[in-house]
Scaffold this active site. Structure first.
Site, short mmCIF file in Angstrom:
data_model
loop_
_atom_site.label_atom_id
_atom_site.label_comp_id
_atom_site.label_asym_id
_atom_site.label_seq_id
_atom_site.Cartn_x
_atom_site.Cartn_y
_atom_site.Cartn_z
N LYS A 44 0.86 -1.20 0.00
CA LYS A 44 0.00 0.00 0.00
C LYS A 44 0.89 1.24 0.00
O LYS A 44 1.10 1.88 1.05
CB LYS A 44 -0.97 -0.03 1.19
CG LYS A 44 -2.17 0.90 1.00
CD LYS A 44 -3.28 0.57 1.98
CE LYS A 44 -4.39 1.59 1.97
NZ LYS A 44 -5.22 1.61 0.78
N LEU A 68 -4.24 -5.26 -4.06
CA LEU A 68 -4.04 -4.89 -2.67
C LEU A 68 -4.85 -5.87 -1.82
O LEU A 68 -6.02 -6.16 -2.14
CB LEU A 68 -4.54 -3.46 -2.41
CG LEU A 68 -4.29 -3.03 -0.96
CD1 LEU A 68 -2.81 -2.71 -0.74
CD2 LEU A 68 -5.14 -1.84 -0.59
#
Ligand code: PLP
Length: 291
Positions: free
Chosen positions: A149, A207
């Site tokens: 991230k 993600l």
């Protein structure tokens, strides 16, 4: 009441908060972040978000300036000082400020920590979910590690803007083999014709969404079949339902993809399906229990 942010050990007025122009995130997008939902003043899935932050830090060889207990304290302080009931906390850690060189700064250069909290209107989110939102598809042109991230979000920014200009809320990113990886700022899901949930497997091309993990757990507990296998755009057009997930959108039904209604025969009636709305309700129930 003026908003308060946290910058490197100090609580400051949001409007006056700032970091150095030498900051590595400003110069190289050399930083990581987290976004945590605040529901009735509580931080939702805090454990998962802090674990992911630690993983992102490890992948970039970054040492956070504060330990976990201190981070938790700062986030609670921001929620309290900004009187946030519903909203999110944003946390960013960068490799700090140093003379501009691509290589890492000298050992001992302090990393930067910035955090702030923001309120949302929960009713607006619910109204949006009742109607559902549109998405478009675009090629996934990101680097090969979107599982970290990082604040390096330029492809996501461009995709999201293109979606907005096309009258859509989200862009679904499609890999070279024609599979949907995820949304520009969310994970992507379909409910297939058999009622099974499908989402991309948790590998390095998406993600690893904390909301995604929570939805998988909720679905399994409810006996909804779950298949972590990538799906194509064509399979989405065949699907009964589609939705996205994320800490700020939660479960948000997608009612049209590239202008075509999902799960409906008539183009006049594009509406959220029962599985998506049911999972959204379950997510709220989970949040209430966390308060
Ligand atoms: N995928 C991307 C690219 C995102 O930016 C986000 C959230 O910001 C997500 C997925 C969803 O992750 P989470 O559920 O942890 O918010």
């Amino acid at each position: 009441m003026s908003r308060v942010a946290y910058v490197n050990g100090r609580y400051v007025r949001h409007a006056e908060a700032g970091v150095s122009i030498d900051d590595r995130a400003f110069l190289f997008s050399d930083g990581i972040y987290e976004v945590i939902e605040i529901y009735q003043g509580a931080l939702i899935d805090e454990r998962g978000h802090l674990d992911r932050l630690a993983r992102s830090a490890g992948e970039l060889r970054l040492t956070p300036p504060l330990g976990e207990a201190a981070l938790r304290f700062v986030m609670r302080e921001l929620v309290a000082r900004n009187r946030v009931q519903f909203g999110h906390v944003y946390l960013q850690i960068t490799r700090g400020a140093a003379r501009r060189e691509h290589t890492f700064p000298p050992a001992g250069t302090p990393t930067t920590l910035v955090a702030f909290a923001r309120s949302h209107d929960p009713d607006a989110g619910e109204a949006k979910a009742r109607k559902g939102v549109n998405a478009i598809t675009l090629p996934d042109i990101r680097w090969k590690r979107p599982d970290i991230k990082t604040v390096s979000l330029l492809p996501n920014v461009l995709a999201k803007q293109q979606a907005k200009e096309a009258g859509a809320y989200e862009a679904w990113l499609v890999d070279a083999d024609g599979f949907v990886t995820e949304g520009a700022s969310s994970n992507a899901w379909i409910v297939d014709k058999t009622g099974a949930l499908r989402t991309h497997p948790a590998d390095s091309s998406i993600l690893l969404g904390i909301t995604r993990a929570r939805i998988l757990e909720i679905a399994r507990a409810k006996g909804i079949p779950v298949i972590e296998r990538a799906f194509t755009v064509a399979e989405t057009h065949e699907a009964a339902e589609a939705f996205i997930s994320g800490a700020t959108t939660l479960v948000m039904p997608i009612v049209r993809l590239d202008g075509r209604p999902i799960g409906q025969t008539s183009s006049d009636c594009a509406a959220p399906g029962p599985v998506s709305l049911g999972l959204r309700a379950c997510f709220h129930e989970f949040a209430v229990k966390s308060v």
